[in-house]
Design a protein around this motif. Structure first.
Motif, PDB file in Angstrom:
ATOM      1  N   ASP A  53       0.840  -1.202   0.000  1.00  0.00           N
ATOM      2  CA  ASP A  53       0.000   0.000   0.000  1.00  0.00           C
ATOM      3  C   ASP A  53       0.871   1.247   0.000  1.00  0.00           C
ATOM      4  O   ASP A  53       0.611   2.208  -0.736  1.00  0.00           O
ATOM      5  CB  ASP A  53      -0.892   0.018   1.243  1.00  0.00           C
ATOM      6  N   ILE A  54       1.908   1.236   0.838  1.00  0.00           N
ATOM      7  CA  ILE A  54       2.774   2.401   0.978  1.00  0.00           C
ATOM      8  C   ILE A  54       3.733   2.503  -0.204  1.00  0.00           C
ATOM      9  O   ILE A  54       3.798   3.542  -0.887  1.00  0.00           O
ATOM     10  CB  ILE A  54       3.564   2.321   2.294  1.00  0.00           C
ATOM     11  N   GLY A  55       4.482   1.429  -0.484  1.00  0.00           N
ATOM     12  CA  GLY A  55       5.509   1.482  -1.511  1.00  0.00           C
ATOM     13  C   GLY A  55       4.958   1.583  -2.917  1.00  0.00           C
ATOM     14  O   GLY A  55       5.573   2.195  -3.795  1.00  0.00           O
ATOM     15  N   GLY A  56       3.783   0.945  -3.150  1.00  0.00           N
ATOM     16  CA  GLY A  56       3.208   0.956  -4.491  1.00  0.00           C
ATOM     17  C   GLY A  56       2.239   2.088  -4.728  1.00  0.00           C
ATOM     18  O   GLY A  56       1.681   2.205  -5.832  1.00  0.00           O
ATOM     19  N   GLY A  57       2.000   2.911  -3.729  1.00  0.00           N
ATOM     20  CA  GLY A  57       1.025   3.992  -3.861  1.00  0.00           C
ATOM     21  C   GLY A  57       1.365   4.937  -5.004  1.00  0.00           C
ATOM     22  O   GLY A  57       2.487   5.454  -5.061  1.00  0.00           O
ATOM     23  N   GLY A  58       0.417   5.132  -5.905  1.00  0.00           N
ATOM     24  CA  GLY A  58       0.624   6.016  -7.040  1.00  0.00           C
ATOM     25  C   GLY A  58       1.135   5.336  -8.281  1.00  0.00           C
ATOM     26  O   GLY A  58       1.248   5.974  -9.335  1.00  0.00           O
ATOM     27  N   PHE A  59       1.457   4.022  -8.204  1.00  0.00           N
ATOM     28  CA  PHE A  59       1.887   3.308  -9.409  1.00  0.00           C
ATOM     29  C   PHE A  59       0.755   3.321 -10.440  1.00  0.00           C
ATOM     30  O   PHE A  59      -0.415   3.198 -10.084  1.00  0.00           O
ATOM     31  CB  PHE A  59       2.217   1.854  -9.091  1.00  0.00           C
ATOM     32  N   PRO A  60       1.070   3.434 -11.736  1.00  0.00           N
ATOM     33  CA  PRO A  60       0.029   3.300 -12.766  1.00  0.00           C
ATOM     34  C   PRO A  60      -0.506   1.880 -12.804  1.00  0.00           C
ATOM     35  O   PRO A  60       0.133   0.942 -12.310  1.00  0.00           O
ATOM     36  CB  PRO A  60       0.760   3.656 -14.056  1.00  0.00           C
ATOM     37  N   ASP A  61      -1.681   1.709 -13.374  1.00  0.00           N
ATOM     38  CA  ASP A  61      -2.292   0.391 -13.486  1.00  0.00           C
ATOM     39  C   ASP A  61      -1.667  -0.348 -14.670  1.00  0.00           C
ATOM     40  O   ASP A  61      -1.911  -0.022 -15.817  1.00  0.00           O
ATOM     41  CB  ASP A  61      -3.808   0.529 -13.678  1.00  0.00           C
ATOM     42  N   PHE A  62      -0.855  -1.354 -14.365  1.00  0.00           N
ATOM     43  CA  PHE A  62      -0.216  -2.161 -15.408  1.00  0.00           C
ATOM     44  C   PHE A  62      -1.046  -3.392 -15.739  1.00  0.00           C
ATOM     45  O   PHE A  62      -0.542  -4.330 -16.353  1.00  0.00           O
ATOM     46  CB  PHE A  62       1.173  -2.610 -14.942  1.00  0.00           C
ATOM     47  N   GLY A  63      -2.306  -3.401 -15.340  1.00  0.00           N
ATOM     48  CA  GLY A  63      -3.167  -4.547 -15.568  1.00  0.00           C
ATOM     49  C   GLY A  63      -3.482  -5.306 -14.297  1.00  0.00           C
ATOM     50  O   GLY A  63      -4.245  -6.282 -14.325  1.00  0.00           O
TER      51      GLY A  63
END
Length: 436
Positions: free
Chosen positions: A312-322
Motif C-alpha cells: 500500500d505504501i511502496g506501491g502507492g501512485g503506481f500506474p495500473d499495469f493490468g
C-alpha cells in the motif's frame, strides 16, 4: 448432474468453527490464500492458471504443520468462470519429487462420491479420510480433470514444485508420467485439515520420535490444539526464500513450535503483492476483506499474525499495469486498516500479533521520501498501540544499524525489500517469543 451439484453445495460450507466436522474438531494444518488466475511472468515464473487443465492430472505437495489421524482437503473454485468438474482426487504421503510412498494413496470423496461438480465461486471440502500424519510431514494431493477446467483459481507464489501429466494419474505412485512441465504454484488447493491424535510414528522420516527427514528437521506426532494463521503479503508468502525448502517464516515458526512441544498448527495465507486497502486482479482481494475468509474462516484458528501494508505504501501512485490501481495512502488509512483487522479478530475471540513494516530503502519504486515518511508514521502508531495483543517490531529487528531505513545486508534477499532464509528465521524466532 443434479445429485453432483447438490453434493457440492452441501460440502461447500463454512469450515472455520471448531467442531465443524461434526463430533470431530478440526485444525488447519496447511492453507494458502487463493486469487484470480494471472498469466505467467518473468519474475514469478510459469504457471498454468489461465489455461487450466484438460484431460490431465495435477500433483501438488504440501507440508502440514500439525498431526492427526484423520485428514480432509479443502478446494476453492472462487475465481472460476464455469462449473468445475473434478473427476477425482487422491492423497498420499510424499516421496521424493512427484513420487508417493507405496501403500499410502487414499481416494478422496465428496459426499461419498469420487467425482463432483463445483459451481463457479464455490468452495469444497472433501469427506474425512483416515490418514495418519505427523507435524512437518509432506502429503501429496493429485487431482484429475477429464474435461476442460477453464481458468484455475490458484496461489501463484507457492515456492513448491507442482507437476502435471496427461491422463488419469491419481493412483500412480511413480513420477515417470510427471517428467514434463512443472510450476511453483498451487491450483484449486485451499487447505488441509487434521483431527484426532495419531500414534507415535517412530522411524518415519519427518515424524515425531523418528529420525529427521531430508531437511534435517524432525516432526511431532501429537494432534493440534489450535492454529496460528500468518496473514500478509510477499514477506509472509516467502518471496526471496529458497524454493522447495520450506524456509518461509511461517514454516520456520511451525518448526520452532514443534521443537518446543507446543501443539499449534501454523498456516500461511500470505499473497505476493497483496495490499491491505486495495483489491488487485493479480494479487488478491484487499486484506481488510479477505481477512474474514482467509484468517477467521480457518478451522481451529486461535491466533492471527499480521504483516501487511508494505505494498500500500511502496506501491502507492503506481500506474495500473493490468493488476489494478495503486492509490496513494496515508498513515491514518493504513493504521485504520490494521485496527479493522484487530476488531474483527477480537469479535471472534482470536488473539492478534502485529508486526511493524520492515525497511525498504533502496527497493526499486518503493523508496521515496514520501513513502518513507508514511512508513515511519505507521510504525510509530503501531508501537503506540492499535489493539494488537502483542507486537513484533520488525522495522528495528531487520534494520541495518548503519542505515536504519535499510535492511541489514545479511537478511536481504537481494532486492532491498524481501528477506532471505536468515531473515525469515529471525522473524520466526521473534514471533514464537510472543505467542501464548
Amino acid at each position: 448432474m443434479v445429485a453432483a451439484i447438490v453434493s457440492a453445495a452441501v460440502l461447500a460450507v463454512p469450515v472455520g468453527a471448531a467442531g465443524s466436522g461434526g463430533s470431530q474438531d478440526w485444525s488447519a494444518a496447511w492453507a494458502t490464500g487463493v486469487h484470480h488466475p494471472v498469466p505467467s511472468n518473468d519474475w514469478d515464473g510459469p504457471n498454468w492458471s489461465v489455461d487450466g487443465f484438460n484431460g490431465e492430472s495435477v500433483r501438488q505437495v504440501v507440508r502440514v504443520s500439525a498431526g492427526g489421524s484423520r485428514l480432509r482437503v479443502r478446494f476453492s473454485h472462487r475465481y472460476g468462470s464455469q462449473p468445475l468438474r473434478l473427476t477425482g482426487a487422491t492423497v498420499g504421503s510424499s516421496g521424493p519429487g512427484a513420487t508417493v510412498r507405496p501403500g499410502t494413496l487414499r481416494p478422496l470423496t465428496f459426499g461419498h462420491r469420487s467425482s463432483v461438480t463445483v459451481p463457479a465461486g464455490a468452495e469444497l471440502v472433501s469427506d474425512p479420510v483416515p490418514f495418519e500424519v505427523a507435524a512437518l510431514d509432506r502429503v501429496t494431493v493429485t487431482l484429475y480433470f477429464a474435461g476442460s477446467t477453464g481458468p484455475a483459481t490458484f496461489h501463484q507464489g507457492g515456492l513448491t514444485t507442482s507437476y502435471r501429466a496427461a491422463g488419469d494419474r491419481r493412483a500412480d505412485p511413480g513420477d515417470a508420467a510427471f517428467g514434463g512441465a512443472t510450476s511453483h504454484s498451487w491450483y484449486y488447493l485451499a487447505g488441509v485439515d487434521v483431527s484426532g491424535v495419531p500414534p507415535r510414528a517412530a522411524g518415519r522420516p519427518g515424524a515425531g520420535g523418528g529420525p529427521a527427514g531430508p531437511s534435517g528437521r524432525t516432526g511431532g506426532s501429537l494432534g493440534a490444539t489450535g492454529t496460528v494463521v500468518a496473514f500478509g503479503d510477499s514477506l509472509t508468502d516467502g518471496y526471496g526464500t529458497t524454493p522447495d525448502a520450506d524456509n518461509r517464516y511461517p514454516d520456520r515458526l511451525a518448526e520452532r513450535l514443534v521443537a518446543q512441544g507446543r501443539r499449534l498448527g501454523v498456516v500461511n495465507v500470505g499473497i505476493n503483492g497483496n495490499k491491505l486497502l486495495a483489491d488487485s486482479p493479480c494479487y488478491g482481494e484487499r486484506g481488510v476483506t479477505r481477512f474474514h475468509r482467509d484468517v477467521l474462516g480457518q478451522p481451529g484458528v486461535r491466533t492471527a499474525v499480521v504483516l501487511i501494508g508494505t505494498n500500500d505504501i511502496g506501491g502507492g501512485g503506481f500506474p495500473d499495469f493490468g493488476c489494478g490501481a495503486s492509490p496513494v495512502v496515508t498513515a491514518d488509512e493504513v493504521v485504520d486498516g490494521h485496527r479493522a483487522l484487530v476488531r474483527a479478530a477480537h469479535r471472534q475471540g482470536i488473539e492478534v500479533v502485529g508486526l511493524t513494516i520492515p525497511p525498504m530503502k533502496g527497493a526499486f519504486g518503493y523508496d521515496t521520501p514520501a513513502n518513507e515518511a508514511v512508513r515511519d508514521r505507521v510504525n510509530e502508531r503501531l508501537r503506540a498501540g492499535v489493539g494488537y495483543d502483542a507486537l513484533v517490531d520488525l522495522d528495528r529487528l531487520l534494520a541495518d544499524p548503519t542505515d536504519p531505513d535499510a535492511l541489514r545486508p545479511e537478511y536481504d534477499a537481494g532486492d532491498r525489500l524481501h528477506v532471505n532464509d536468515a531473515g525469515a528465521e529471525l522473524i520466526a524466532v521473534e514471533v514464537a517469543r510472543v505467542l501464548r
